[in-house]
Design a protein around this motif. Structure first.
Motif, short mmCIF file in Angstrom:
data_model
loop_
_atom_site.label_atom_id
_atom_site.label_comp_id
_atom_site.label_asym_id
_atom_site.label_seq_id
_atom_site.Cartn_x
_atom_site.Cartn_y
_atom_site.Cartn_z
N ASN A 68 -4.71 3.11 -11.43
CA ASN A 68 -4.34 2.33 -10.36
C ASN A 68 -3.61 0.54 -10.70
O ASN A 68 -2.09 0.74 -9.59
N GLU A 69 -3.54 0.51 -12.44
CA GLU A 69 -2.24 -0.40 -12.96
C GLU A 69 -1.29 -0.08 -12.22
O GLU A 69 -0.63 -0.84 -11.72
N PRO A 70 -0.64 1.18 -13.18
CA PRO A 70 0.82 1.41 -13.00
C PRO A 70 0.86 2.04 -11.70
O PRO A 70 2.29 1.58 -10.93
N PHE A 71 -0.12 2.48 -10.34
CA PHE A 71 0.68 2.33 -9.03
C PHE A 71 0.72 1.30 -8.18
O PHE A 71 2.02 1.34 -7.82
N TYR A 72 0.25 0.08 -8.20
CA TYR A 72 0.21 -0.01 -7.66
C TYR A 72 1.53 -1.71 -8.35
O TYR A 72 2.02 -2.14 -7.86
N ASN A 73 1.42 -1.55 -9.30
CA ASN A 73 3.12 -2.08 -10.39
C ASN A 73 4.20 -1.50 -9.82
O ASN A 73 5.27 -2.05 -9.39
N ALA A 74 4.01 -0.15 -9.69
CA ALA A 74 4.80 0.61 -8.24
C ALA A 74 5.43 -0.36 -7.47
O ALA A 74 7.14 -0.25 -7.27
N LEU A 75 4.36 -0.34 -6.18
CA LEU A 75 4.01 -0.85 -5.47
C LEU A 75 4.85 -2.14 -5.00
O LEU A 75 6.03 -2.76 -4.43
N SER A 76 3.93 -3.18 -6.41
CA SER A 76 5.01 -4.70 -6.61
C SER A 76 6.29 -4.38 -6.53
O SER A 76 6.90 -5.75 -6.55
N ARG A 77 6.66 -3.46 -7.77
CA ARG A 77 8.09 -3.58 -8.14
C ARG A 77 8.62 -2.50 -7.28
O ARG A 77 10.05 -2.87 -7.27
N LYS A 78 8.91 -1.92 -6.07
CA LYS A 78 9.12 -1.18 -4.96
C LYS A 78 9.95 0.01 -5.62
O LYS A 78 11.66 -0.16 -5.47
#
Length: 610
Positions: A68-78
């Motif tokens: 969850n952490e790397p996936f949602y961080n990738a989303l937040s950083r586009k």
């Protein structure tokens, strides 16, 4: 002193009756059946497989939560590249979990199958021990509807046991896996109060434990009545099923007597009792749903609310927040297992009580009212059948042989006569060892005794198997079977030996009795005890069958309990069974040291017609 069935019920110790003993002791008793089962090794292998699969699934869940952490961080950083990479990682994790889910389903179903096979085989094996089924049928409510306990109750118990067991194991492993993760993630939840920053060690864990503990406690308080309600429902369902089967089996008698209206009213009364119990369960489940559903809906926002201070102070990233929420939900999923499954647990507990009490009662049949004043049956090597001062305890009074002690030698033809209600069928059952209430002693030859009840048992299947019963159907040749049919005026059935049917429905009553005598010609016993089985036959057929018995089995002794007279030339001796009202005032209850109660008078009115 004579043991009275009626008074023994009134004075039976409490432990004779089904009791709500602890679930642990009931589980231990049933576990013992599987330890001794030939299926034990297969069940152990399936259990090991389930533990491995559930453990691997828990590991996959931890990996999925960490994703969850790397996936949602990738989303937040586009970050498109990282986003696509995490999708590939997700596909690998989800694919592995899919395989594990399919494997768990297969193991679950196979475990249910083997548990049911082991439990039902054990129950049938215990139930079909000599004399137990008859004694159980006269042991009060615990002996009612054994078919439903063995069939439906056992099926549902094994199904629920497997599902609840796997669910509990899965929740326990998830709890053990994620509680450490959640404890570590709690370090990111920092409180800022009046300019002071501080954290609480394991903050999210304590919140999850408190939240789930309160919900579980409330669920227990609200849902506990469901255990007794479900047990009562199963009893009423069994009564409805029995009533429907009884009507179906006696449809001709009901129609001939015009009793459809009465039967409809009776069935509707039984159905009303079932529906009333179901309504009580509906209200109880509805009350429990307020707790479980409300808990489930609030859980959607609960982890966000308790983790919000860390996110708004900037110590948690969006991906970190989602990871905390995922770990909190996994811990909650494990902790709320009791809340989500309480109604199922109540149902399982009711089934466990029914099966455990039934099995305990079945086994206790071996010590069924064998008190110091009981009527005893002893097998001996002597070539005679002796009735020594036999007194029979009947539901309302007692009966005895007028002749006192009687010895019957090989080849004798003895008629036992008695008025209606004098206990002739009870005497027959006492000689067979099925009626222990009374006093005196019965000595039986060790080998070669055959009993012919008033209504013969004819199993479904081929006529060949029905004739050979209880021996294997290959025990006799076609010629032997045809000769036995001819000797009992059933020669017209010789061509139907391999036809399967409900012979107890196809054959007339007198034909069924003739089939029972055909078994005598096949087995050629040295001692034949008959209970009114020839009273329904006309005099010519009865005399012909006795003549053939004397010709084909010349050394066999025949003890016929029923209608007849020494004047017809069929019997060499006549014994008289008479009521003994003088014993009624001296009857004393002496129940066995262990075991269930003897039958009550109300039960015996239907089950035993003297």
């Amino acid at each position: 002193m004579v043991v009275s069935p009626t008074s023994a019920v009134r004075n039976a110790p409490a432990e004779y009756q089904p009791s709500e003993e602890g679930a642990a002791s009931q589980l231990w008793m049933l576990a013992g059946t599987f330890l001794a089962s030939p299926l034990f090794s297969r069940i152990v292998l399936l259990a090991v497989g389930i533990v491995i699969v559930v453990g691997a699934t828990a590991y996959g869940q931890v990996k999925l939560n960490a994703w969850n952490e790397p996936f949602y961080n990738a989303l937040s950083r586009k970050n498109l590249g990282e986003f696509l990479h995490q999708l590939v990682v997700f596909a690998v994790i989800a694919g592995g979990l899919l395989v594990l889910n399919v494997a768990q389903t297969w193991l679950n179903q196979m475990m249910q199958l083997k548990l049911r096979e082991g439990l039902v085989r054990d129950l049938i094996g215990e139930w079909m021990q000599p004399g137990r089924a008859f004694r159980l049928s006269n042991a009060g409510p615990i002996g009612a509807n054994p078919d439903m306990r063995i069939h439906e109750d056992a099926q549902m118990l094994t199904q629920l046991s497997t599902n609840l067991g796997i669910g509990l194991l899965q929740s326990s492993l998830l709890l053990g896996s994620f509680i450490g993760v959640l404890w570590a993630l709690s370090d990111g939840v920092i409180f800022n109060v009046a300019g002071h920053r501080f954290g609480i060690p394991g903050y999210m864990v304590w919140c999850a434990l408190l939240y789930a503990g309160v919900a579980s406690w409330i669920s227990w308080l609200v849902g506990r009545p469901l255990i007794g309600l479900n047990a009562d429902l199963y009893a009423r369902e069994a009564e409805l099923r029995f009533s429907l089967v009884q009507v179906n089996e006696n449809a001709d008698g009901i129609a001939l007597n015009g009793g459809e209206v009465d039967e409809r009213n009776r069935l509707q009364g039984v159905l009303d009792a079932v529906l009333h119990q179901m309504r009580r369960i509906v209200f109880a489940v509805t009350g429990l749903t307020w707790v479980t559903a409300g808990y489930g809906w609030f859980t959607i926002v609960a982890p966000i609310l308790v983790a919000a201070p860390g996110y708004f102070t900037g110590d948690l990233s969006f991906g970190g927040l989602m990871m905390v929420v995922g770990a909190f939900n996994q811990v909650q999923s494990a902790l709320r297992w009791f809340v989500d499954n309480f109604s199922i647990i109540a149902n399982w507990r009711a089934l466990l009580l029914r099966i455990a009490s039934f099995r305990r009662a079945v086994i206790a049949m071996d010590s069924f009212s064998h008190g110091p004043a009981s009527l005893s049956v002893v097998r001996t090597d002597a070539e005679e059948l002796r009735l020594e001062d036999v007194i029979l305890a009947l539901p309302s009074d007692s009966a005895r042989l007028q002749e006192g002690t009687v010895a019957i030698g090989p080849g004798e033809r003895v008629l036992v006569m008695g008025d209606s209600g004098s206990g002739k069928t009870v005497l027959f059952r006492a000689i067979g060892g099925l009626w222990p209430w009374g006093s005196g002693r019965i000595l039986l030859p060790a080998q070669g005794v055959m009993f012919v009840p008033r209504r013969p048992y004819i199993p479904s299947g081929s006529l060949r198997a029905a004739l050979a019963y209880p021996a294997p159907q290959v025990a006799y040749t076609d010629q032997e079977l045809a000769a036995a049919l001819k000797a009992t005026h059933l020669a017209h059935l010789a061509g139907d030996l391999d036809r399967s049917a409900r012979w107890d429905r196809e054959l007339a009553d007198d034909e069924q009795q003739c089939l029972a005598f055909a078994r005598i010609y096949l087995r050629k016993p040295r001692w034949i005890v008959i209970d009114e089985a020839m009273d329904s036959l006309d005099d010519d057929r009865r005399k012909a069958i006795f003549a053939r018995l004397a010709e084909d089995i010349p050394g066999a002794a025949i003890i016929y309990i029923g209608r007849g007279s020494a004047a017809d030339g069929l019997f060499s001796r006549v014994l008289h069974l008479v009521k003994d009202p003088g014993m009624a005032g001296t009857v004393t209850a002496q129940p066995a040291a262990t075991g269930p109660t003897p039958p009550s008078a109300s039960l015996q009115t239907a089950a035993v017609t003297p």
